[in-house]
Design a protein around this motif. Sequence first.
Motif, PDB file in Angstrom:
ATOM      1  N   GLY A 202      -4.276 -22.846  11.354  1.00 36.95           N
ATOM      2  CA  GLY A 202      -5.696 -23.011  11.111  1.00 36.95           C
ATOM      3  C   GLY A 202      -6.049 -24.042  10.053  1.00 36.95           C
ATOM      4  N   ILE A 203      -5.059 -24.614   9.385  1.00 37.93           N
ATOM      5  CA  ILE A 203      -5.319 -25.665   8.392  1.00 37.93           C
ATOM      6  C   ILE A 203      -5.546 -26.974   9.131  1.00 37.93           C
ATOM      7  N   GLN A 204      -6.618 -27.647   8.802  1.00 44.61           N
ATOM      8  CA  GLN A 204      -6.944 -28.906   9.455  1.00 44.61           C
ATOM      9  C   GLN A 204      -6.227 -30.070   8.780  1.00 44.61           C
ATOM     10  N   ARG A 205      -5.781 -31.003   9.584  1.00 45.07           N
ATOM     11  CA  ARG A 205      -5.241 -32.232   8.998  1.00 45.07           C
ATOM     12  C   ARG A 205      -6.370 -32.974   8.280  1.00 45.07           C
ATOM     13  N   PRO A 206      -6.059 -33.673   7.180  1.00 40.18           N
ATOM     14  CA  PRO A 206      -7.109 -34.347   6.412  1.00 40.18           C
ATOM     15  C   PRO A 206      -7.897 -35.323   7.277  1.00 40.18           C
ATOM     16  N   PRO A 207      -9.197 -35.435   7.053  1.00 43.51           N
ATOM     17  CA  PRO A 207     -10.011 -36.367   7.836  1.00 43.51           C
ATOM     18  C   PRO A 207      -9.440 -37.782   7.793  1.00 43.51           C
ATOM     19  N   GLY A 208      -9.346 -38.386   8.943  1.00 44.67           N
ATOM     20  CA  GLY A 208      -8.842 -39.752   9.028  1.00 44.67           C
ATOM     21  C   GLY A 208      -7.337 -39.865   8.911  1.00 44.67           C
ATOM     22  N   LYS A 209      -6.618 -38.727   8.835  1.00 48.65           N
ATOM     23  CA  LYS A 209      -5.161 -38.779   8.675  1.00 48.65           C
ATOM     24  C   LYS A 209      -4.463 -37.889   9.711  1.00 48.65           C
ATOM     25  N   PRO A 210      -4.730 -38.110  10.973  1.00 50.62           N
ATOM     26  CA  PRO A 210      -4.076 -37.289  12.002  1.00 50.62           C
ATOM     27  C   PRO A 210      -2.575 -37.487  12.043  1.00 50.62           C
ATOM     28  N   TRP A 211      -2.111 -38.585  11.473  1.00 53.95           N
ATOM     29  CA  TRP A 211      -0.687 -38.909  11.479  1.00 53.95           C
ATOM     30  C   TRP A 211       0.131 -38.067  10.497  1.00 53.95           C
ATOM     31  N   ILE A 212      -0.504 -37.250   9.657  1.00 53.10           N
ATOM     32  CA  ILE A 212       0.221 -36.551   8.596  1.00 53.10           C
ATOM     33  C   ILE A 212       1.226 -35.541   9.149  1.00 53.10           C
ATOM     34  N   ALA A 213       0.952 -34.967  10.321  1.00 56.02           N
ATOM     35  CA  ALA A 213       1.872 -34.013  10.939  1.00 56.02           C
ATOM     36  C   ALA A 213       1.628 -33.992  12.436  1.00 56.02           C
ATOM     37  N   ASN A 214       2.672 -33.706  13.198  1.00 56.64           N
ATOM     38  CA  ASN A 214       2.652 -33.868  14.647  1.00 56.64           C
ATOM     39  C   ASN A 214       2.406 -32.553  15.384  1.00 56.64           C
ATOM     40  N   PRO A 215       1.276 -32.391  16.055  1.00 51.39           N
ATOM     41  CA  PRO A 215       1.072 -31.220  16.912  1.00 51.39           C
ATOM     42  C   PRO A 215       1.745 -31.415  18.269  1.00 51.39           C
ATOM     43  N   ILE A 216       2.043 -30.309  18.935  1.00 54.60           N
ATOM     44  CA  ILE A 216       2.580 -30.398  20.298  1.00 54.60           C
ATOM     45  C   ILE A 216       1.473 -30.832  21.242  1.00 54.60           C
ATOM     46  N   ASP A 217       1.721 -31.924  21.920  1.00 53.05           N
ATOM     47  CA  ASP A 217       0.825 -32.491  22.917  1.00 53.05           C
ATOM     48  C   ASP A 217       1.745 -33.178  23.918  1.00 53.05           C
ATOM     49  N   VAL A 218       1.957 -32.551  25.067  1.00 56.83           N
ATOM     50  CA  VAL A 218       2.993 -33.025  25.979  1.00 56.83           C
ATOM     51  C   VAL A 218       2.826 -34.496  26.365  1.00 56.83           C
ATOM     52  N   PRO A 219       1.623 -34.964  26.771  1.00 60.57           N
ATOM     53  CA  PRO A 219       1.497 -36.389  27.087  1.00 60.57           C
ATOM     54  C   PRO A 219       1.867 -37.285  25.902  1.00 60.57           C
ATOM     55  N   LYS A 220       1.469 -36.889  24.682  1.00 60.12           N
ATOM     56  CA  LYS A 220       1.805 -37.693  23.506  1.00 60.12           C
ATOM     57  C   LYS A 220       3.314 -37.684  23.240  1.00 60.12           C
ATOM     58  N   ILE A 221       3.949 -36.527  23.409  1.00 63.42           N
ATOM     59  CA  ILE A 221       5.400 -36.466  23.210  1.00 63.42           C
ATOM     60  C   ILE A 221       6.108 -37.364  24.216  1.00 63.42           C
ATOM     61  N   LEU A 222       5.689 -37.309  25.476  1.00 58.90           N
ATOM     62  CA  LEU A 222       6.302 -38.170  26.487  1.00 58.90           C
ATOM     63  C   LEU A 222       6.086 -39.642  26.163  1.00 58.90           C
ATOM     64  N   HIS A 223       4.905 -39.960  25.656  1.00 55.86           N
ATOM     65  CA  HIS A 223       4.611 -41.330  25.227  1.00 55.86           C
ATOM     66  C   HIS A 223       5.573 -41.758  24.117  1.00 55.86           C
ATOM     67  N   ASP A 224       5.741 -40.889  23.122  1.00 55.18           N
ATOM     68  CA  ASP A 224       6.621 -41.213  21.995  1.00 55.18           C
ATOM     69  C   ASP A 224       8.073 -41.335  22.437  1.00 55.18           C
ATOM     70  N   ALA A 225       8.515 -40.435  23.322  1.00 55.00           N
ATOM     71  CA  ALA A 225       9.891 -40.481  23.790  1.00 55.00           C
ATOM     72  C   ALA A 225      10.155 -41.771  24.568  1.00 55.00           C
ATOM     73  N   HIS A 226       9.191 -42.175  25.386  1.00 51.09           N
ATOM     74  CA  HIS A 226       9.349 -43.432  26.133  1.00 51.09           C
ATOM     75  C   HIS A 226       9.396 -44.623  25.173  1.00 51.09           C
ATOM     76  N   ALA A 227       8.540 -44.591  24.165  1.00 51.90           N
ATOM     77  CA  ALA A 227       8.554 -45.678  23.186  1.00 51.90           C
ATOM     78  C   ALA A 227       9.887 -45.721  22.436  1.00 51.90           C
ATOM     79  N   ALA A 228      10.458 -44.556  22.130  1.00 55.25           N
ATOM     80  CA  ALA A 228      11.753 -44.525  21.451  1.00 55.25           C
ATOM     81  C   ALA A 228      12.833 -45.133  22.326  1.00 55.25           C
ATOM     82  N   LYS A 229      12.813 -44.830  23.618  1.00 54.34           N
ATOM     83  CA  LYS A 229      13.786 -45.426  24.528  1.00 54.34           C
ATOM     84  C   LYS A 229      13.594 -46.941  24.615  1.00 54.34           C
ATOM     85  N   GLN A 230      12.343 -47.362  24.688  1.00 53.05           N
ATOM     86  CA  GLN A 230      12.072 -48.806  24.723  1.00 53.05           C
ATOM     87  C   GLN A 230      12.535 -49.493  23.454  1.00 53.05           C
ATOM     88  N   ALA A 231      12.506 -48.759  22.363  1.00 55.26           N
ATOM     89  CA  ALA A 231      12.939 -49.313  21.086  1.00 55.26           C
ATOM     90  C   ALA A 231      14.452 -49.314  20.928  1.00 55.26           C
TER      91      ALA A 231
END
Length: 390
Positions: A202-231
């Motif tokens: 229930g703790i909100q990430r700070p305004p404007g700082k969604p990058w501070i911690a990673n929530p589970i979001d399957v499309p986003k995880i797949l995006h990140d995993a693909h980017a890691a492979k590309q890297a």
Amino acid sequence: MRIKQAALVGLTLIAAAFVAGAGACTNAAEPAAVGRSVSPPAASLARPRTLSVVAAGDLFVPPDLTAQAAADARAAGKPGHDFTQILAAVAPIVRSADLAVCHVEQPLAPPEGPFTGWPTFSAPPQLVDAAAGAGFDTCSTASNHTLDHGEEGVRRTLDNLDRVGLHHSGSARSAAEAATPNVFSVHGVKVAQLAYTFSFNGIQRPPGKPWIANPIDVPKILHDAHAAKQAGAEIVILSMHWGWTEYQNAPDADQVSQARQLLASPDVDLIIGMHVHVVQPFEKIGDKWVAYGLGNLLCRFSDGTAENTQDSAVPRFTFTEVTPGTWRVTDVEVHPMFMAYHPQARLVDVAAAANGVAPGTGYARILQRISGDVNMRGAEAAGLRMVRPT
């Protein structure tokens, strides 16, 4: 294995792909789009065809474990807290691996404390000294307690992980850090670890700082995993802090559904899960593996919950290069562990402790319980091996 002992080198990465969306795999302190990598061994050493990865569950420190670490430090003539003896039984397993992955459940406090319990947790910073000393290489930091002490707690935790040379993924101190993937070169093989959590309580990430911690979001995880492979990552490991029902050995519907979606991607090679504080099953889905829950490596719950909150499974996954640049888990060996609290708080290697013990009693009973939880979804029939008494 402590891969931090090798020299750090730059690895050019396509980091821009990680900027989009909330959160990403993290680790490097540099603001540039350069990933954290470790140099391969000397050129005279051949690139391996197999790599071993050991993983462990929650490094979660309740007040009685903090007290034991303080007592151990005093006995050794050290200030503060010393978790070395508590972790000693798992160290040989961790050090034998090419790569070892841990999970830091709660933020780290200042050395002088306070060290807090429910509902907002924090642990002595010497916890990560002991984790590094035991041989861990990289830790997930995404959990439902990541934001318990706000931005300061996130920064302090990551600063301490950097101090002891442990890589990390799941939270970040800046957008640039969040956009930089946690990539290792292990004996010349590039490996990425990505980490996510189902909740921040229930703790909100700070305004404007969604990058501070990673929530589970399957499309986003797949995006990140693909980017890691590309890297350049040849192996992508997901650390998933998940499972809505604590103390439940069976994975819930979300865990099962998410595991199937994620492992269906060619960009995800292994899932290791944490959070529910008990051991959950392993399962082979297609030709890939998920460990739904490794249990508490360090912890027990003194609020009347069952003894099995002291159980943990420490798997050793062997990856084999099946075609050039493509790796699959070809062997899974699970070491059962138990966090004993009497006469002193110490991790126990259950298979060793069960030698000569009558079936159904003592550590033989604990081994049977952990084995049953690990095998709930047919893992042994799929080839998993549970370490048992010799």
